[in-house]
Design a protein around this motif. Structure first.
Motif, PDB file in Angstrom:
ATOM      1  N   LYS A  70       0.844  -1.179   0.000  1.00 55.60           N
ATOM      2  CA  LYS A  70       0.000   0.000   0.000  1.00 55.60           C
ATOM      3  C   LYS A  70       0.882   1.232   0.000  1.00 55.60           C
ATOM      4  CE  LYS A  70      -3.343  -2.476   2.765  1.00 55.60           C
ATOM      5  NZ  LYS A  70      -2.712  -3.773   2.933  1.00 55.60           N
ATOM      6  N   GLU A  86      -5.515  -2.278  -7.048  1.00 56.77           N
ATOM      7  CA  GLU A  86      -6.535  -2.459  -6.023  1.00 56.77           C
ATOM      8  C   GLU A  86      -6.321  -3.803  -5.340  1.00 56.77           C
ATOM      9  OE1 GLU A  86      -8.668   0.936  -7.057  1.00 56.77           O
ATOM     10  OE2 GLU A  86      -9.573  -0.580  -5.765  1.00 56.77           O
ATOM     11  N   LEU A 333       5.401  23.899 -10.427  1.00 56.92           N
ATOM     12  CA  LEU A 333       5.421  23.037 -11.584  1.00 56.92           C
ATOM     13  C   LEU A 333       6.604  23.307 -12.486  1.00 56.92           C
ATOM     14  CD1 LEU A 333       4.011  21.018 -13.347  1.00 56.92           C
ATOM     15  CD2 LEU A 333       2.614  22.840 -14.247  1.00 56.92           C
ATOM     16  N   LEU A 359       2.509  14.925 -11.124  1.00 53.21           N
ATOM     17  CA  LEU A 359       1.294  15.712 -10.946  1.00 53.21           C
ATOM     18  C   LEU A 359       0.090  14.830 -10.687  1.00 53.21           C
ATOM     19  CD1 LEU A 359       1.428  18.510 -13.618  1.00 53.21           C
ATOM     20  CD2 LEU A 359       1.511  18.744 -11.163  1.00 53.21           C
ATOM     21  N   ALA A 362      -0.098  14.172  -6.994  1.00 52.89           N
ATOM     22  CA  ALA A 362       0.423  15.302  -6.234  1.00 52.89           C
ATOM     23  C   ALA A 362       0.083  15.201  -4.759  1.00 52.89           C
ATOM     24  CB  ALA A 362      -0.143  16.594  -6.809  1.00 52.89           C
ATOM     25  N   ASP A 363      -0.909  14.404  -4.416  1.00 54.73           N
ATOM     26  CA  ASP A 363      -1.279  14.290  -3.013  1.00 54.73           C
ATOM     27  C   ASP A 363      -0.505  13.198  -2.293  1.00 54.73           C
ATOM     28  OD1 ASP A 363      -4.253  12.251  -3.454  1.00 54.73           O
ATOM     29  OD2 ASP A 363      -2.519  12.580  -4.749  1.00 54.73           O
TER      30      ASP A 363
ATOM     31  N   VAL B  24      -7.673  17.341 -13.843  1.00 50.93           N
ATOM     32  CA  VAL B  24      -6.650  16.642 -13.072  1.00 50.93           C
ATOM     33  C   VAL B  24      -5.441  17.536 -12.809  1.00 50.93           C
ATOM     34  CG1 VAL B  24      -5.070  14.698 -13.091  1.00 50.93           C
ATOM     35  CG2 VAL B  24      -7.361  14.437 -13.984  1.00 50.93           C
ATOM     36  N   GLY B  26      -3.004  20.331 -11.834  1.00 47.13           N
ATOM     37  CA  GLY B  26      -2.965  21.452 -10.905  1.00 47.13           C
ATOM     38  C   GLY B  26      -4.009  21.384  -9.820  1.00 47.13           C
ATOM     39  N   VAL B  28      -4.198  19.614  -6.823  1.00 51.41           N
ATOM     40  CA  VAL B  28      -3.799  19.762  -5.424  1.00 51.41           C
ATOM     41  C   VAL B  28      -2.328  20.076  -5.284  1.00 51.41           C
ATOM     42  CG1 VAL B  28      -5.595  18.302  -4.513  1.00 51.41           C
ATOM     43  CG2 VAL B  28      -3.494  17.281  -5.295  1.00 51.41           C
ATOM     44  N   HIS B  92      -2.480   2.287   7.951  1.00 50.67           N
ATOM     45  CA  HIS B  92      -3.132   1.851   6.715  1.00 50.67           C
ATOM     46  C   HIS B  92      -4.638   1.955   6.826  1.00 50.67           C
ATOM     47  CE1 HIS B  92       0.587  -0.750   5.681  1.00 50.67           C
ATOM     48  NE2 HIS B  92       0.692   0.460   5.191  1.00 50.67           N
ATOM     49  N   ARG B  94      -6.278   4.032   8.657  1.00 46.41           N
ATOM     50  CA  ARG B  94      -6.629   5.456   8.557  1.00 46.41           C
ATOM     51  C   ARG B  94      -6.639   5.903   7.112  1.00 46.41           C
ATOM     52  NH1 ARG B  94      -3.346   6.437  13.242  1.00 46.41           N
ATOM     53  NH2 ARG B  94      -1.540   6.756  11.909  1.00 46.41           N
ATOM     54  N   GLU B  99      -9.479   7.331   2.097  1.00 48.74           N
ATOM     55  CA  GLU B  99      -9.783   7.094   0.687  1.00 48.74           C
ATOM     56  C   GLU B  99     -11.262   6.926   0.465  1.00 48.74           C
ATOM     57  OE1 GLU B  99      -7.654   3.801  -1.029  1.00 48.74           O
ATOM     58  OE2 GLU B  99      -5.790   4.565  -0.199  1.00 48.74           O
ATOM     59  N   LYS B 109     -14.969   5.858  -9.185  1.00 51.53           N
ATOM     60  CA  LYS B 109     -14.082   4.710  -9.357  1.00 51.53           C
ATOM     61  C   LYS B 109     -14.800   3.626 -10.143  1.00 51.53           C
ATOM     62  CE  LYS B 109     -11.730   4.102  -5.425  1.00 51.53           C
ATOM     63  NZ  LYS B 109     -11.225   3.392  -4.237  1.00 51.53           N
TER      64      LYS B 109
END
Lengths: 403, 122
Positions: A70, A86, A333, A359, A362-363, B24, B26, B28, B92, B94, B99, B109
């Motif tokens: 993970k 997944e 960027l 990008l 990015a999180d 998508v 920019g 975050v 994990h 958390r 998610e 999804k």
């Protein structure tokens, strides 16, 4: 993707359903009729494994402490190949396996021979080789590499027990992630590429604090005690694996901020072994020279503490290596794209692919520093390696067919 | 001024709500980079499910007891190793909760082709 893995069948006319008219299928036919690479045959053809797909996976090993399948690295890696990974649908919800269209990632904790109670009784940590079944690991990784389906045990991290096994079919890319991918010599020889994630003690401490401080029951002392108690076993069994890795990502505290103990800005080194088949190290400006590069200047303005790159040849545990190092973090960027445009041998398919991948996630942690950058680059290198292997395999049967 | 241990989830939902359709690029990038410095820590995010949280605190107590008697033994190491394993499992859990928090993400999804879920990559 049509995978015909007919296991435990006596009939040669096993369901080999092929779908589209691709050149790929031509190869399958050649394989099958030439019978050169079919599965093993036992005595009365009772257990006859026929895998008529070319799904002999490329096997990658990733050594990393804490975290299995993970981890951010795995998510970036699978993203480079396309698709999100997944957990297997409909299976054990506590499974550690991740599956995407092209990649399957398994956690080597599943090969624990002792469950949590067993380890407590024997006074042995999970890092100790005595807690792991290397024979089973070797057998199953070998089987997958040959294109066979396996039934792999599941180690449930929540309960600490070994759960009933799950079925794993050979994917295109098979990644084994865990504490001991390169510990056993036989398993090591099966790996097409291996990576070791080396986190320095200071950074590890800072990260564990971030992870655990919110947890009720944990305190600074307990986190420290936990790291120290595991350290002897870690140094004895896990750390030595880094000499075998083809690529090591070493994470150290920054040198740009004097007396920094927050661990937010990182210095990350990508240590790439020279002479590895199908692996061309990334370089800066001139391959084999020693370079120090500060991209911030007239063309690019960076905010404190800036970015600093270094590249050069070195020796690592007696091997020739090339080391690419990044200290600092990306704020914008254009910094990232500027850096990417000056690196060479990235194995990207188009200009800006590294930036695009960064990008996209990015999180994820590390998206603004060397950890994310180098993990992404390693992902691209693995893709390149995979494509080279596929091309080689495509070349070989065609040659055989001509004869 | 936001604390240094900033919530990662806030900037993400902020940006997502601002932009229609969901672009998508920019989304975050900047807020995350500036605030949390690359470490995904959420102090106001989902907390660990209680069963795992209890297991973690229990294991810490046990480890402290075991190691109070004899430090440096295999039992002490195994006890702290258990703490580490459970802390990782808690982390994990958390992340999994985080998610699953956004109903739009969950829907998209499964159904990426619907109008709400279209993403534009160029």
């Amino acid at each position: 993707m049509a995978i015909c893995s007919a296991h435990t069948t006596t009939s040669l006319h096993s369901p080999c359903t092929t779908v589209s008219n691709t050149g790929f299928r031509q190869k399958q036919v050649i394989f099958f009729t030439s019978n050169r690479r079919s599965g093993r045959r036992h005595g009365g053809a009772r257990t006859f494994q026929v895998s008529c797909s070319v799904e002999k996976p490329v096997v990658i090993g990733l050594a990393a402490d804490s975290g299995c399948g993970k981890s951010t690295f795995m998510r970036r890696l699978t993203s480079v190949f396309g698709g999100a990974a997944e957990p297997p649908k409909g299976g054990n919800p506590d499974s550690n396996t991740l599956i995407s269209d092209t990649t399957t990632v398994i956690c080597l904790d599943d090969y624990h021979s002792l469950d949590r109670t067993g380890r407590k009784e024997k006074g042995v940590t999970a890092l100790d080789p005595r807690a792991n079944n290397f024979d089973l690991m070797y057998e199953q990784v070998k089987a997958i590499k040959e294109g066979q389906t396996i039934e792999k045990p599941i180690y449930n991290h929540v309960t600490g027990l070994l759960d009933p096994p799950e079925v794993i079919t050979p994917p295109k890319i098979f990644v084994i992630e865990g504490l001991h991918p390169m510990f056993d010599e036989r398993v090591r020889d099966l790996l097409d590429f291996s990576i070791y994630l080396d986190i320095s003690d200071d950074v590890k401490f800072a990260w564990k604090i971030q992870r655990d401080m919110a947890e009720r029951g944990h305190s600074l002392e307990s986190i420290k005690a936990s790291i120290e108690a595991r350290k002897p076993d870690f140094d004895a069994y896990i750390d030595p694996q880094k000499q075998y890795a083809d690529a090591v990502i070493e994470v150290l505290p920054t040198q740009l901020i004097p007396d920094d103990n927050e661990g937010k800005v990182l210095r990350v080194k990508l240590i790439m072994k020279e002479g590895v088949k199908r692996f061309n190290p990334v370089y800066l400006f001139d391959e084999g020279s020693s370079i120090t590069w500060v991209p911030c200047g007239r063309k690019l303005t960076c905010s404190y503490p800036g970015i600093k790159f270094a590249y050069g040849p070195d020796s690592y545990f007696g091997h020739e290596v090339s080391v690419l190092e990044m200290d600092g973090q990306f704020d914008r960027l254009d910094e990232l794209i500027y850096v990417e445009s000056h690196l060479s041998n990235l194995s990207t398919k188009f200009y800006g692919e590294v930036t695009q991948q960064m990008l996209k996630h990015a999180d994820f942690p590390g998206s603004n520093n060397g950890t994310g950058l180098f993990q992404t680059i390693v992902g691209l290198k693995i893709r390149d390696l995979y494509e080279q292997i596929v091309a080689e395999r495509a070349g070989a049967p065609a040659e055989a067919a001509k004869v | 001024m936001a604390s240094t241990v900033a919530s990662l989830s806030t900037p993400a939902t902020f940006a997502a709500a601002d932009v229609l359709p969901r672009k998508v690029v920019g989304r975050v990038w900047f807020p995350v980079a500036r605030r949390s410095g690359g470490f995904a820590v959420s102090s106001s995010g989902p907390t660990t499910p209680p069963e795992i949280s209890d297991k973690v605190s229990e294991s810490i107590k046990k480890a402290e007891e075991t190691c109070a008697d004899e430090k440096g033994t295999g039992e002490c190491a195994a006890a702290w190793d258990e703490v580490e394993e459970l802390s990782a499992a808690a982390s994990h859990a958390r992340d999994k909760l985080k998610e699953n928090n956004d109903p739009l993400e969950n829907y998209c999804k499964e159904n990426p082709e619907t109008d709400e879920c279209r993403t534009y990559d160029n």
